[in-house]
Design a protein around this motif. Structure first.
Motif, PDB file in Angstrom:
ATOM      1  N   ASN A 197       0.884  -1.178  -0.085  1.00 59.72           N
ATOM      2  CA  ASN A 197       0.094   0.061  -0.200  1.00 59.72           C
ATOM      3  C   ASN A 197       0.581   1.299   0.104  1.00 59.72           C
ATOM      4  O   ASN A 197       0.258   2.320  -0.384  1.00 59.72           O
ATOM      5  N   GLN A 198       1.996   1.102   0.400  1.00 59.13           N
ATOM      6  CA  GLN A 198       3.034   2.468   0.230  1.00 59.13           C
ATOM      7  C   GLN A 198       3.835   2.463  -0.876  1.00 59.13           C
ATOM      8  O   GLN A 198       4.587   3.437  -1.075  1.00 59.13           O
ATOM      9  N   ILE A 199       3.919   1.331  -1.621  1.00 56.12           N
ATOM     10  CA  ILE A 199       4.845   1.357  -2.896  1.00 56.12           C
ATOM     11  C   ILE A 199       4.150   1.531  -3.998  1.00 56.12           C
ATOM     12  O   ILE A 199       3.020   0.853  -4.314  1.00 56.12           O
ATOM     13  N   SER A 237      13.514  -6.205 -13.458  1.00 49.88           N
ATOM     14  CA  SER A 237      13.720  -6.938 -14.390  1.00 49.88           C
ATOM     15  C   SER A 237      13.689  -8.492 -14.321  1.00 49.88           C
ATOM     16  O   SER A 237      13.358  -8.808 -13.120  1.00 49.88           O
ATOM     17  N   LEU A 238      13.597  -9.300 -15.263  1.00 51.13           N
ATOM     18  CA  LEU A 238      13.294 -10.624 -15.082  1.00 51.13           C
ATOM     19  C   LEU A 238      13.932 -11.402 -13.963  1.00 51.13           C
ATOM     20  O   LEU A 238      13.569 -12.229 -13.065  1.00 51.13           O
ATOM     21  N   PRO A 239      15.387 -11.233 -14.031  1.00 51.97           N
ATOM     22  CA  PRO A 239      16.036 -11.956 -13.176  1.00 51.97           C
ATOM     23  C   PRO A 239      16.273 -11.100 -11.812  1.00 51.97           C
ATOM     24  O   PRO A 239      17.106 -11.679 -10.874  1.00 51.97           O
ATOM     25  N   TYR A 240      15.567  -9.991 -11.790  1.00 47.19           N
ATOM     26  CA  TYR A 240      15.541  -9.161 -10.292  1.00 47.19           C
ATOM     27  C   TYR A 240      17.020  -8.584 -10.196  1.00 47.19           C
ATOM     28  O   TYR A 240      17.339  -8.348  -9.110  1.00 47.19           O
ATOM     29  N   THR A 241      17.736  -8.350 -11.049  1.00 48.05           N
ATOM     30  CA  THR A 241      18.939  -7.696 -11.099  1.00 48.05           C
ATOM     31  C   THR A 241      19.029  -6.076 -11.093  1.00 48.05           C
ATOM     32  O   THR A 241      19.728  -5.419 -10.852  1.00 48.05           O
ATOM     33  N   LEU A 242      17.741  -5.669 -11.469  1.00 46.48           N
ATOM     34  CA  LEU A 242      17.339  -4.243 -11.447  1.00 46.48           C
ATOM     35  C   LEU A 242      15.979  -4.082 -10.849  1.00 46.48           C
ATOM     36  O   LEU A 242      14.995  -4.542 -11.277  1.00 46.48           O
ATOM     37  N   ILE A 243      15.970  -3.229  -9.735  1.00 50.16           N
ATOM     38  CA  ILE A 243      14.689  -3.132  -8.871  1.00 50.16           C
ATOM     39  C   ILE A 243      14.488  -1.782  -8.714  1.00 50.16           C
ATOM     40  O   ILE A 243      15.481  -1.110  -8.048  1.00 50.16           O
ATOM     41  N   GLU A 244      13.099  -1.172  -8.981  1.00 50.09           N
ATOM     42  CA  GLU A 244      12.953   0.193  -8.726  1.00 50.09           C
ATOM     43  C   GLU A 244      11.355   0.412  -8.303  1.00 50.09           C
ATOM     44  O   GLU A 244      10.744  -0.332  -8.741  1.00 50.09           O
ATOM     45  N   LYS A 283       8.095  12.588  -2.739  1.00 47.21           N
ATOM     46  CA  LYS A 283       8.194  11.168  -3.580  1.00 47.21           C
ATOM     47  C   LYS A 283       9.740  10.715  -3.631  1.00 47.21           C
ATOM     48  O   LYS A 283      10.848  11.368  -3.853  1.00 47.21           O
ATOM     49  N   VAL A 284       9.700   9.565  -3.179  1.00 47.63           N
ATOM     50  CA  VAL A 284      11.111   8.779  -2.825  1.00 47.63           C
ATOM     51  C   VAL A 284      11.174   8.023  -3.950  1.00 47.63           C
ATOM     52  O   VAL A 284      10.221   6.829  -3.914  1.00 47.63           O
ATOM     53  N   THR A 285      12.271   7.938  -4.867  1.00 46.00           N
ATOM     54  CA  THR A 285      12.677   6.752  -5.565  1.00 46.00           C
ATOM     55  C   THR A 285      13.618   6.014  -5.316  1.00 46.00           C
ATOM     56  O   THR A 285      14.749   6.537  -4.934  1.00 46.00           O
ATOM     57  N   THR A 330      23.108 -11.309  -3.620  1.00 44.60           N
ATOM     58  CA  THR A 330      21.645 -11.175  -2.981  1.00 44.60           C
ATOM     59  C   THR A 330      21.542  -9.817  -2.170  1.00 44.60           C
ATOM     60  O   THR A 330      20.493  -9.552  -2.093  1.00 44.60           O
ATOM     61  N   LEU A 331      22.670  -9.207  -2.148  1.00 41.26           N
ATOM     62  CA  LEU A 331      22.621  -7.738  -1.761  1.00 41.26           C
ATOM     63  C   LEU A 331      22.969  -6.730  -2.962  1.00 41.26           C
ATOM     64  O   LEU A 331      23.956  -7.203  -3.698  1.00 41.26           O
ATOM     65  N   PRO A 332      22.405  -5.715  -3.072  1.00 36.69           N
ATOM     66  CA  PRO A 332      22.810  -4.982  -4.541  1.00 36.69           C
ATOM     67  C   PRO A 332      24.258  -4.453  -4.322  1.00 36.69           C
ATOM     68  O   PRO A 332      24.590  -3.960  -3.315  1.00 36.69           O
ATOM     69  N   SER A 333      24.491  -4.329  -5.311  1.00 31.99           N
ATOM     70  CA  SER A 333      25.996  -3.386  -5.701  1.00 31.99           C
ATOM     71  C   SER A 333      25.822  -1.970  -5.824  1.00 31.99           C
ATOM     72  O   SER A 333      26.902  -1.397  -5.196  1.00 31.99           O
ATOM     73  N   GLN A 334      24.691  -1.519  -6.270  1.00 30.82           N
ATOM     74  CA  GLN A 334      24.404  -0.228  -6.411  1.00 30.82           C
ATOM     75  C   GLN A 334      22.946   0.112  -5.842  1.00 30.82           C
ATOM     76  O   GLN A 334      22.181  -0.862  -6.147  1.00 30.82           O
ATOM     77  N   ALA A 335      22.964   1.094  -5.219  1.00 27.84           N
ATOM     78  CA  ALA A 335      21.773   1.688  -4.555  1.00 27.84           C
ATOM     79  C   ALA A 335      21.375   3.215  -4.740  1.00 27.84           C
ATOM     80  O   ALA A 335      22.606   4.029  -4.351  1.00 27.84           O
ATOM     81  N   ARG A 336      20.298   3.737  -5.182  1.00 27.45           N
ATOM     82  CA  ARG A 336      20.301   5.230  -5.411  1.00 27.45           C
ATOM     83  C   ARG A 336      18.888   5.738  -4.786  1.00 27.45           C
ATOM     84  O   ARG A 336      17.911   4.757  -5.330  1.00 27.45           O
ATOM     85  N   VAL A 337      18.861   6.356  -3.883  1.00 30.40           N
ATOM     86  CA  VAL A 337      17.618   6.678  -3.161  1.00 30.40           C
ATOM     87  C   VAL A 337      17.566   8.289  -3.271  1.00 30.40           C
ATOM     88  O   VAL A 337      18.226   8.989  -2.814  1.00 30.40           O
ATOM     89  N   LEU A 338      16.294   8.899  -4.094  1.00 31.47           N
ATOM     90  CA  LEU A 338      16.261  10.056  -4.133  1.00 31.47           C
ATOM     91  C   LEU A 338      14.943  10.656  -3.619  1.00 31.47           C
ATOM     92  O   LEU A 338      13.920  10.015  -3.715  1.00 31.47           O
ATOM     93  N   ALA A 339      14.917  11.779  -2.744  1.00 33.11           N
ATOM     94  CA  ALA A 339      13.945  12.427  -2.246  1.00 33.11           C
ATOM     95  C   ALA A 339      13.449  13.472  -3.038  1.00 33.11           C
ATOM     96  O   ALA A 339      14.150  14.425  -3.259  1.00 33.11           O
TER      97      ALA A 339
END
Length: 276
Positions: free
Chosen positions: A170-172, A178-185, A194-196, A207-216
């Motif tokens: 309900n918050q997302i 992507s199909l292999p879940y190597t990119l999640i947004e 709005k937080v992306t 199983t842990l991301p190598s890159q993460a970007r969170v923008l408000a």
């Protein structure tokens, strides 16, 4: 349809092999080596030759050859299949609960020739042919183990996404993967901005991301934003604490921490913007 038929046929064949087994030997990491794999390969070829002789000469079956041994190494089971083939059954898990079972069949024309993948039930978007090219002829153990890593990691990433949808759906908003879940947004829109969130996995075994970007992104309707700022193009702010959480915690845990700290982080962000 052909994939479904292969899946059903292999499922039946592996199940028949499981029922026919007379012994399952548990193998530890040290015992799982080239010597054991060579023994298994030799066994399936001898059995195939024996069956061919029986069919040709009507030789009575020898009970010594009727034994069917399978080998369990961690979450995979190695089967000796008919036709001089080796079958690998991969069992996957998430949070201790069983998930999908996948199959891969290896075959070689003779004991001395290299093995090839003849059939499998792995998801089409996982690069089994690349892994086969890279490892199977030079290091079959590495090939078998690497497929296990790829499959289990894929399940981990997929189930983490399923869990955040289940817990926080309900918050997302705008969830993409992507199909292999190597990119999640995805976006969070239940706040003053709005937080992306965008995370990437540079390798299929992560199983842990190598890159993460969170923008408000400030919302134009937010009370704190002046009329002049509303007319201007909004400038996002990076949420470093959220990026660190995503790179060190599972996705559901990171999400919970991000949401918990978000009001304080936004307050601090707005305060620093006002003081500039």
């Amino acid at each position: 349809d052909s994939d479904k038929l292969i899946f059903e046929r292999l499922q039946k064949e592996f199940e028949a092999a499981r029922v026919a087994q007379t012994e399952e030997i548990s193998i530890d990491d040290e015992q799982w080596n080239d010597g054991l794999l060579a023994t298994i390969r030799e066994k399936v070829h001898i059995e195939a030759e024996r069956k061919a002789m029986v069919n040709l000469a009507n030789i009575p079956t020898d009970s010594q050859f009727q034994s069917r041994t399978t080998y369990r190494i961690r979450n995979k089971v190695i089967y000796c299949l008919d036709g001089a083939r080796i079958g690998i059954q991969y069992e996957t898990f998430f949070a201790g609960e069983p998930c999908e079972i996948y199959h891969c069949v290896l075959e070689s024309k003779s004991f001395l020739e290299k093995m090839t993948v003849t059939e499998h039930t792995l998801p089409f978007f996982l690069p089994i042919r690349e892994v086969e090219t890279d490892h199977l002829s030079s290091n079959a153990i590495r090939f078998i183990d690497h497929l296990e890593e790829i499959l289990q990691s894929y399940i981990d990433r997929r189930e983490q996404v399923r869990l955040i949808k289940e817990l926080y759906g309900n918050q997302i908003g705008e969830l993409f993967y992507s199909l292999p879940y190597t990119l999640i947004e995805f976006t969070l829109e239940d706040f003053e901005c709005k937080v992306t969130v965008s995370i990437r996995y540079s390798d299929l075994i992560l199983t842990l991301p190598s890159q993460a970007r969170v923008l408000a992104w400030p919302l134009r309707s937010a009370k704190r934003i002046s009329a002049a700022d509303r007319r201007a193009q909004p400038v996002p702010s990076r949420l470093s604490y959220a990026e660190n959480a995503l790179k060190t915690l599972s996705l559901p845990e990171a999400y919970a921490e991000i949401v918990l700290e978000l009001p304080r982080a936004l307050k601090q962000m707005f305060y620093s913007q006002e003081s500039d």
